[in-house]
Design an enzyme around this catalytic site. Structure first.
Site, PDB file in Angstrom:
ATOM      1  NE  ARG A 199      -0.592  10.626  10.196  1.00 44.51           N
ATOM      2  CZ  ARG A 199      -0.762   9.694   9.539  1.00 44.51           C
ATOM      3  NH1 ARG A 199      -1.929   9.080   9.321  1.00 44.51           N
ATOM      4  NH2 ARG A 199       0.138   9.171   8.740  1.00 44.51           N
ATOM      5  NE  ARG A 220      -7.545   4.281   5.533  1.00 44.22           N
ATOM      6  CZ  ARG A 220      -7.505   5.340   6.326  1.00 44.22           C
ATOM      7  NH1 ARG A 220      -7.943   5.496   7.585  1.00 44.22           N
ATOM      8  NH2 ARG A 220      -6.398   6.023   5.746  1.00 44.22           N
ATOM      9  CB  CYS A 248      -4.750   6.296  10.655  1.00 41.40           C
ATOM     10  SG  CYS A 248      -5.116   4.951   9.939  1.00 41.40           S
ATOM     11  CE  LYS A 256      -1.781   1.735   4.003  1.00 39.42           C
ATOM     12  NZ  LYS A 256      -1.484   2.971   4.329  1.00 39.42           N
ATOM     13  CG  ASN A 257       1.995   2.583   3.610  1.00 36.10           C
ATOM     14  OD1 ASN A 257       1.300   3.282   3.297  1.00 36.10           O
ATOM     15  ND2 ASN A 257       2.776   2.447   4.739  1.00 36.10           N
ATOM     16  CG  ASP A 294       3.089   1.829   9.293  1.00 31.84           C
ATOM     17  OD1 ASP A 294       3.261   1.919   8.400  1.00 31.84           O
ATOM     18  OD2 ASP A 294       2.766   2.625  10.314  1.00 31.84           O
TER      19      ASP A 294
END
Ligand code: EPZ
Length: 417
Positions: free
Chosen positions: A121, A398, A116, A22-23, A306
Site C-alpha cells: 500500500r 477495528r 490492513c 469509520k472512513n 470494502d
C-alpha cells in the site's frame, strides 16, 4: 476473548442501528489539526481505528473525550508535529495527518503508515501531491516534511485515491491561492469532510465530483459546536449481506440507501424485498439467491472494494456462478483460503475470483486476516451448517462496533470466545 464463535443458520430478524462511518471519522479527526478550538462529532462508535487515531492526536498534544456517543476533539494545544511510530504503524489513516500538520506547522516528522495487510500500500501519490503544494519531503521509512508556505496548485491524481484527495483538501484549505484537484475521489466520505470544513469557513467546491477546487483561507473559525458525520455504508452493506445469507428480515436504521446503490442494484432481485426511507433500509428475504453475475470493484460510485470480501462470502452460499473482479487493491482476496476451509468452491484467476455457489457452507475454524475479510467470514459463518470460530476479533472490531451484540440482538447465535 479474541474470537467469535458462531453457530450458523439462525435467521436474522429485527432492527440494527448503524453509527458514524469509520472512513468519515478518520479524516474528520485528522482535519481537527487545522482548528484551534474544540468540535464535537455525534453518533461516534469507539472503533479500534478511531481510538488509535485519537491517541495519535493526543500524542501530538491534542485532547479528546467521549460523552456517550459524542466525541469531542480539541487540537488547540497541539505542539508536536512528530507522528508517533508505534501508533502510526497501526493504521493507514495516520497518513491523513500529513496534510493538516504541514498546513499548521510547516514541518512534520512521520513514518510510513500501517493498516490492513492486503498487499503493498504505497504512499507515493500522497507524497508527490504534497510536493506540488510546495512541500519538501525527504527520507523513506522515516519521512521529514518541510514547507516555507503552501502554494495553491493544479494537481491531477493518477488514481482517484480517497486518502490522497482528503490529504490534499486538508493541506490546501490554508494554502495561499487556489488548488484544483482533478481525477479526485468522489466517495461520500469526501463530501462529508468538505461539508465539515466549509461549515468552518473553508472554501471548497466540487466535493463528490472528479474536480475539487479549494480557495485557501487564513484560518478556520468555530461556527458550530457539533457535526453529524455520515453513517457507515460498509457496515450497512455488511448487515444487508448477513441478512441475505441467513434468510431473515432486518430494518437498518441510520442507513442512507443512496450511499449503497451499487450493492442494492446487485442484490435487488426476486429473492428479497427492499424498501427505503431517508435514513432506513428494510430488507425481507423471500427465497434463496442464485448467481450475482459479474461484480467489479472500483472507485465510488462503482462497487466498493470494502464490500468485496463480504459479497464474495455471500456468493459462496448461492446456487449459481459469480465472478468478482478486484480493481482497487492488488491483493485483497485473503478471505479465499478461509472460505475454502468451509468447503467453498472458489478459483482465483489474477484479479478475478470465480465462485461456484454450493448452497450451504460448513462451519470451520477461521482466521480474520484483515478487517473486511473478517466481516465476510462472519457472513459465511452465520449461514453455514454447524459451528465456526473466527480468530482475530480485534481486527474486525477495528471497523465494526459491538458486532457480536448487534448480531445477537438480531437472533444470531454468536458469542465471544
Ligand atoms: C481508503 O483507503 C479507505 N480507508 C479504505 O478502507 C478503502 O478500501 C479505500 O479508501 C478505497 O476505497 C480509509 O478511508 C481510512 P486509496 P486509502 O488511496 O485512502 C493506491 C477499510 O476497510 N495508492 O483510495 O488508503 C492504493 O495502493 C479500508 O475500511 C497508491 O498507489 O485507499 C490502492 O491500490 C481498507 N499510492 C489505490 O490507490 C498512494 O499514495 C486506492 O487506494 C495512495 C494510494
Amino acid at each position: 476473548m479474541n474470537k467469535l464463535i458462531i453457530s450458523g443458520q439462525n435467521k436474522l430478524y429485527g432492527k440494527v442501528e448503524v453509527m458514524s462511518a469509520k472512513n468519515a471519522l478518520l479524516p474528520l479527526i485528522a482535519s481537527c489539526v487545522l482548528l484551534d478550538f474544540e468540535v464535537g462529532f455525534l453518533n461516534c462508535p469507539k472503533l479500534g481505528d478511531v481510538v488509535v487515531m485519537l491517541d495519535i492526536i493526543k500524542s501530538l498534544g491534542g485532547k479528546y473525550r467521549y460523552d456517550g456517543d459524542t466525541l469531542y476533539v480539541d487540537c488547540s494545544s497541539l505542539y508536536i508535529p512528530e507522528l508517533p511510530c508505534e501508533l502510526s504503524k497501526k493504521i493507514r489513516a495516520s497518513i491523513f495527518l500529513l496534510g493538516p500538520l504541514i498546513a499548521r506547522f510547516r514541518r512534520v516528522s512521520a513514518v510510513t503508515p500501517g493498516g490492513c495487510n492486503f498487499g503493498e500500500r504505497p504512499i507515493d501519490i500522497h507524497l508527490d501531491s504534497l510536493r506540488q503544494l510546495g512541500v519538501e519531503i525527504s527520507g523513506k521509512e522515516n519521512l521529514y516534511l518541510r514547507a516555507e508556505k503552501l502554494i495553491g496548485s493544479r494537481i491531477r491524481l493518477p488514481f482517484p485515491s480517497v486518502g490522497v484527495t482528503e490529504n490534499l483538501i486538508m493541506a490546501s484549505c490554508l494554502a495561499d491561492g487556489e488548488t484544483v484537484i482533478t481525477n479526485c475521489a468522489k466517495e461520500p466520505e469526501i463530501v462529508c469532510l468538505c461539508n465539515f470544513l466549509n461549515k468552518l469557513g473553508a472554501k471548497i467546491v466540487g466535493a463528490g465530483t472528479s474536480k475539487i477546487c479549494v480557495e485557501g483561507v487564513k484560518k478556520l473559525t468555530k461556527n458550530f459546536a457539533y457535526y453529524k458525520p455520515i453513517t457507515d455504508r460498509v457496515e450497512v452493506g455488511t448487515y444487508l449481506l448477513a441478512t441475505l445469507n441467513t434468510g431473515g428480515e432486518v430494518e437498518i436504521n441510520g442507513a442512507n440507501f443512496l450511499h449503497n446503490v451499487s450493492l442494492i442494484k446487485k442484490i435487488y432481485n426476486n429473492t428479497c424485498k427492499l424498501t427505503f426511507e431517508s435514513d432506513k433500509i428494510y430488507l425481507k428475504c423471500c427465497g434463496v439467491g442464485s448467481s450475482l453475475g459479474f461484480i467489479k470493484t472500483g472507485p465510488y460510485p462503482a462497487f466498493p472494494t470494502d464490500l468485496q470480501s463480504p459479497i464474495l462470502a455471500y456468493a459462496c452460499s448461492l446456487s449459481g456462478k459469480t465472478i468478482i473482479e478486484e480493481t482497487v487493491f492488488k491483493n485483497r482476496f485473503s478471505i479465499i483460503p478461509e472460505l475454502k476451509k468451509m468447503n467453498a468452491d472458489i478459483t482465483l484467476q489474477g484479479s478475478k475470483a470465480i465462485v461456484n455457489g454450493k448452497g450451504k457452507l460448513n462451519g470451520a475454524i477461521l482466521n480474520a486476516n484483515d478487517l473486511r475479510s473478517g466481516a465476510g467470514l462472519i457472513i459465511s459463518a452465520l449461514g453455514a451448517e454447524g459451528v465456526s470460530e473466527i480468530i482475530g476479533l480485534d481486527i474486525i472490531e477495528r471497523g465494526y462496533f459491538d458486532i457480536d451484540k448487534k448480531l445477537r440482538m438480531l437472533g444470531a447465535n454468536v458469542t465471544k470466545g
